[in-house]
Design an enzyme around this catalytic site. Structure first.
Site, short mmCIF file in Angstrom:
data_model
loop_
_atom_site.label_atom_id
_atom_site.label_comp_id
_atom_site.label_asym_id
_atom_site.label_seq_id
_atom_site.Cartn_x
_atom_site.Cartn_y
_atom_site.Cartn_z
N CYS A 198 0.83 -1.21 0.00
CA CYS A 198 0.00 0.00 0.00
C CYS A 198 0.87 1.26 0.00
O CYS A 198 1.79 1.37 0.81
CB CYS A 198 -0.92 0.02 1.22
SG CYS A 198 -1.99 1.46 1.30
N CYS B 114 -3.33 -0.21 8.90
CA CYS B 114 -2.59 -1.48 8.88
C CYS B 114 -1.28 -1.31 9.65
O CYS B 114 -0.63 -0.27 9.57
CB CYS B 114 -2.28 -1.91 7.45
SG CYS B 114 -3.72 -2.43 6.49
N GLN C 194 -20.01 -9.87 8.98
CA GLN C 194 -18.60 -10.22 8.97
C GLN C 194 -17.92 -9.45 7.85
O GLN C 194 -18.48 -9.28 6.76
CB GLN C 194 -18.42 -11.72 8.80
CG GLN C 194 -19.00 -12.57 9.92
CD GLN C 194 -18.27 -12.37 11.25
OE1 GLN C 194 -17.13 -11.91 11.29
NE2 GLN C 194 -18.94 -12.71 12.34
N CYS D 205 -0.83 5.89 7.20
CA CYS D 205 -2.19 5.47 7.55
C CYS D 205 -2.15 4.59 8.79
O CYS D 205 -1.27 3.73 8.94
CB CYS D 205 -2.79 4.70 6.37
SG CYS D 205 -4.41 4.00 6.69
N CYS E 234 -6.61 1.09 -1.47
CA CYS E 234 -6.68 0.33 -0.22
C CYS E 234 -6.62 -1.15 -0.57
O CYS E 234 -7.60 -1.73 -1.06
CB CYS E 234 -7.97 0.64 0.53
SG CYS E 234 -8.10 -0.27 2.09
N CYS F 77 -14.31 -12.45 18.38
CA CYS F 77 -13.38 -11.49 17.78
C CYS F 77 -12.37 -11.00 18.82
O CYS F 77 -11.59 -10.10 18.53
CB CYS F 77 -14.15 -10.30 17.20
SG CYS F 77 -15.12 -9.39 18.43
N ASP G 12 -21.90 -15.96 19.62
CA ASP G 12 -20.99 -15.08 18.85
C ASP G 12 -21.11 -13.66 19.40
O ASP G 12 -21.68 -12.78 18.75
CB ASP G 12 -21.34 -15.14 17.36
CG ASP G 12 -20.44 -14.27 16.50
OD1 ASP G 12 -19.38 -13.83 17.00
OD2 ASP G 12 -20.79 -14.02 15.34
#
Length: 428
Positions: free
Chosen positions: A76, A85, A265, A82, A160, A386, A360
């Site tokens: 990227c 990430c 998701q 940014c 992106c 998560c 979940d």
């Protein structure tokens, strides 16, 4: 909406040290390299010798003096500026192994041993959901992208590599869509963009409302831009501002019409991998409870096995799930209930006819619900999480009640981030 306070790189009284050359020993939970001290350095890898600028514990890297063989060129152009990430500079196999080891370490802290399966790994250009922050730019186009590292400013992204190509191609139109939101200078909008089967669904939050909200003129401009871009729907905090088509997604055999701002998701392939694990583990069930079910990510697939009681605290999601039942033939039956499972968990007494539970929960986990599953006579529990830290807390509750955690599937859904998700299968 109350705006967050600007981020301070470090408190005024934070201890600071001189510039230093160090060797990176490991990568920590936030994706930063860790050296003796400890000192934390972003975008570094184990074994690298780097020169760090003067500063507190968390420092900037002045130079990589000896690079790791695992270092690769980030794909990227915005990487490093940014804040989206953290780990694009790490060779994929080593990066993925690090995520699995972190998960194993989290399980070990609760003395949990289990079979850890080969991880699912999301690929570039597969994310169907992005949260894009807007800041005032030109009159006809806002600045749009992700927050800059250590700042509330925004990187105006041109590309992106995590996003589905349809989202990436829509960036210019989304900039134009955000421009009318800055009638009020205090606005700090976020565009929650979802790629659906019928087009892009955009829910906008963070628009200043104390002065009466957007004018009719601004709304008209947004509608014109949305029509020109062929967006499916635009909503302002859930209120429809423009709709050409009802956003919908296919989940199993069902076509689900999405409420504004509905949770999905992030990567369809990750959803499919998690669902396959859940369905395999639930095979042979006689009656299933799907808790924290959302719009039915697992519900419709599970209902091909046995009748399902589906519950979630989001009433719009439950209504969408219920409305979609008629689009999915061949199901064994779904009973959907809007219920805050943190405050009013499904009780053990209500699970007398249920032999398999799927849960979940959000990042906070399911402490109250796990306690009720532990008290019940349920033979199988399948946890989707998560947040490994809260998963192991809930897993310990189940294990102490006689469950065994048979296996865990690590899921790298948020590519090049420190986050790892999982599916865990329990039985007793």
């Amino acid at each position: 909406m109350r705006r967050p306070r600007p981020h301070r790189a470090r408190p005024i009284d934070a201890p600071s040290g001189p510039a230093a050359e160090v060797v990176i020993e490991a990568v920590g939970g936030e994706g930063d390299g860790i050296a003796a001290g400890p000192l934390y350095a972003p975008f570094t890898l184990p074994g690298e010798r780097v020169r760090l600028a003067a500063g507190p514990q968390r420092r900037e890297v002045e130079a990589v003096l000896e690079a790791s063989l695992q270092r690769v060129t980030p794909p990227c152009p915005h990487f490093g500026v940014c804040g989206g990430c953290a780990l694009q500079h790490w060779e994929h196999g080593a990066y993925l192994a690090w995520k699995v080891e972190r998960l194993i370490g989290t399980l070990a802290r609760e003395r949990i041993e289990t079979q850890v399966l080969a991880p699912f790994a999301a690929q570039p250009h597969t994310r169907r959901r992005l949260a894009l922050h807007a800041r005032q730019g030109r009159k006809d186009a806002a600045r749009l992208g992700f927050k800059t590292r250590k700042s509330w400013d925004v990187v105006d992204i041109a590309a992106c590599p995590i996003a589905d190509p349809a989202l990436e191609a829509a960036l210019p139109a989304l900039r134009r869509l955000a421009a009318p939101l800055f009638e009020h200078p205090k606005s700090a909008p976020t565009l929650h963009v979802t790629l659906t089967a019928t087009g892009l669904d955009i829910d906008i939050s963070g628009v200043e409302r104390k002065s009466g909200g957007l004018s009719a003129d601004a709304r008209m401009r947004m509608a014109e831009i949305a029509a020109e871009a062929d967006f499916a729907r635009v909503t302002l905090d859930g209120e429809v501002a423009y709709m050409a088509r009802q956003p919908a997604v296919r989940i199993g055999a069902a076509m689900v019409a999405l409420p504004a701002g509905a949770f999905l998701q992030a990567v369809p392939e990750a959803e499919a991998a998690m669902a396959a694990m859940v369905v395999e583990a639930a095979a042979g069930a006689q009656r299933i409870a799907d808790l924290f079910c959302g719009v039915g990510t697992f519900t419709f697939r599970l209902a091909r096995i046995a009748p399902v009681l589906a519950a979630d605290g989001a009433a719009p999601a439950i209504r969408a799930l219920g409305a979609a039942v008629s689009t999915a033939p061949g199901l064994h039956g779904i009973t959907a209930e809007a219920r805050d499972l943190a405050r009013r968990p499904l009780l053990a007494e209500e699970m007398k006819r249920i032999d398999t539970v799927v849960f979940d929960p959000p990042r906070a986990g399911a402490a109250e619900q796990s306690a009720e599953i532990a008290r019940s006579g349920v033979a199988r529990a399948i946890g989707v999480s998560c947040n490994p830290a809260t998963f192991v807390r809930d897993a310990r509750t189940l294990i102490d009640a006689g469950f065994t955690l048979e296996r865990v599937l690590p899921v790298d859904q948020f590519l090049w981030s420190p986050h790892v998700e999982l599916v865990g299968v329990f039985s007793r």
